[in-house]
Design a protein around this motif. Sequence first.
Motif, short mmCIF file in Angstrom:
data_model
loop_
_atom_site.label_atom_id
_atom_site.label_comp_id
_atom_site.label_asym_id
_atom_site.label_seq_id
_atom_site.Cartn_x
_atom_site.Cartn_y
_atom_site.Cartn_z
N THR A 225 0.74 -6.34 -10.28
CA THR A 225 1.45 -4.84 -9.48
C THR A 225 1.41 -4.96 -8.47
OG1 THR A 225 -0.89 -4.40 -9.42
CG2 THR A 225 -0.03 -4.24 -11.82
N GLU A 226 1.91 -4.53 -7.73
CA GLU A 226 2.43 -3.95 -6.18
C GLU A 226 1.56 -4.17 -5.99
OE1 GLU A 226 5.47 -0.70 -5.06
OE2 GLU A 226 6.16 -0.95 -6.89
N LYS A 227 0.49 -4.28 -6.01
CA LYS A 227 -0.82 -4.77 -5.11
C LYS A 227 -1.61 -5.38 -4.73
CE LYS A 227 -2.00 0.14 -4.57
NZ LYS A 227 -2.03 1.59 -5.42
N SER A 228 -1.13 -6.93 -6.59
CA SER A 228 -1.34 -8.16 -6.42
C SER A 228 -1.47 -8.94 -5.31
CB SER A 228 -0.96 -8.59 -7.38
OG SER A 228 -0.98 -8.04 -8.89
N VAL A 229 -2.47 -9.89 -5.05
CA VAL A 229 -2.06 -10.94 -4.37
C VAL A 229 -1.99 -11.85 -4.44
CG1 VAL A 229 -3.51 -11.93 -2.19
CG2 VAL A 229 -4.63 -9.41 -2.73
N ILE A 230 -1.10 -12.75 -4.02
CA ILE A 230 -0.64 -14.36 -4.73
C ILE A 230 -0.85 -15.24 -3.74
CG2 ILE A 230 1.24 -13.06 -5.96
CD1 ILE A 230 3.31 -14.46 -3.43
N TYR A 231 -1.47 -16.09 -4.22
CA TYR A 231 -2.02 -17.38 -3.16
C TYR A 231 -1.41 -18.87 -3.20
CZ TYR A 231 -5.59 -14.25 -3.98
OH TYR A 231 -6.85 -13.38 -3.96
#
Length: 267
Positions: A225-231
């Motif tokens: 979702t737009e709130k997800s964090v990616i690494y």
Amino acid sequence: MEFVSLSFFSFFSFLLLLHQPRLLLSQQVYVDNKQLDCENPSNNNITEGFSCTGPRTSCRAYVTFRSTAVYSSLLSVAYLLNSQPYISEMTSINNLTDVEPLAPDTLVIAPVDCACTSSSPSYYQHNASYVIQESDTYFILANDTYQGLSTCQALMAENPYDALNLSVGMNLTVPVRCACPTTNQSSAGAKYLLSYLVTWGDTIFAIAKMFGVSGKSVLDANELTEKSVIYPFTPILVPLSTEPTKIVTAAPPASPPEVPSVLVGGN
Ligand SMILES: *[C@@H]1O[C@H](CO)[C@@H](O)[C@H](O)[C@H]1NC(C)=O
Ligand SMILES: *[C@@H]1O[C@H](CO)[C@@H](O)[C@H](O)[C@H]1NC(C)=O
Ligand SMILES: *[C@@H]1O[C@H](CO)[C@@H](O)[C@H](O)[C@H]1NC(C)=O
Ligand SMILES: *[C@@H]1O[C@H](CO)[C@@H](O)[C@H](O)[C@H]1NC(C)=O
Ligand SMILES: *[C@@H]1O[C@H](CO)[C@@H](O)[C@H](O)[C@H]1NC(C)=O
Ligand SMILES: *[C@@H]1O[C@H](CO)[C@@H](O)[C@H](O)[C@H]1NC(C)=O
Ligand SMILES: *[C@@H]1O[C@H](CO)[C@@H](O)[C@H](O)[C@H]1NC(C)=O
């Protein structure tokens, strides 16, 4: 009796509701840094690979890779990724010759053959091979050498060697993460999925822009979702309707953006 059969029916529809949308529509789940925990495959097995749920059991796919001191030409990257059968396509996609030295950290695209494994559960993967060198571990291989295109969990599942027993010269199979489009993605026009390796500062919307696709298609492809964090060092799937072309990364800003000094270096 009436009541029993009714609840039986409701129970059954409930099961259908619960399972069918996932089976038919589910895209791939983002690995979400679970690949860092080598001892524990995550409970949904996302660290093993993208699950083989699409209508196709094999397909052409693409992966990205950033050149390093060791993998500093398209040809050396192609050998690492087992893309050498496609070296001429790789040179044309990236608009580079096979042996010309690449500037460090050049983002290149490699075509790969992606297929479902014969195991159960089945995963999509592309098979490369790698001969162990001094001080390699499954984690270093997955995270540093392959930059996150594989995982320590998938390497351990694929190879017979104990993690503490790797020695120089062993020839490992490296399962490179790839996937084929789902029914949903195909009907939206996607022909290929590209595994893009996240680096520091990336956002889903910047990645989508880099490939000229909608941010929503990338969010959906990874169930984010737009709130997800990616690494950094995790792959993000990007649905493409045509073969990819040379990646043009935005030039760094001429001067650092003005930020309140209190934030600089803050952690
Ligand atoms: C599949 O596509 C439909 C219609 O485009 C969309 O509403 C739905 O959210 C998609 N499902 C998934 C899991 O992306
Ligand atoms: C995870 O993988 C193991 C072994 O490959 C399998 O037994 C198990 O059912 C899988 N779990 C899920 C949720 O797919
Ligand atoms: C390909 O590279 C050549 C030489 O570096 C350059 O002149 C040309 O504009 C490039 N083409 C594209 C499509 O980027
Ligand atoms: C890659 O390796 C897996 C597991 O060893 C195997 O099931 C699969 O068929 C292989 N894929 C190809 C394209 O050879
Ligand atoms: C993964 O590899 C990168 C690049 O080599 C490195 O900077 C990073 O620290 C590694 N991650 C971990 C958890 O070791
Ligand atoms: C480690 O490797 C040796 C030699 O190949 C083998 O005999 C031994 O069983 C291995 N140990 C483990 C824990 O896999
Ligand atoms: C490692 O194994 C692969 C497939 O099993 C094979 O194609 C490759 O030639 C081997 N590499 C070396 C250096 O033995």
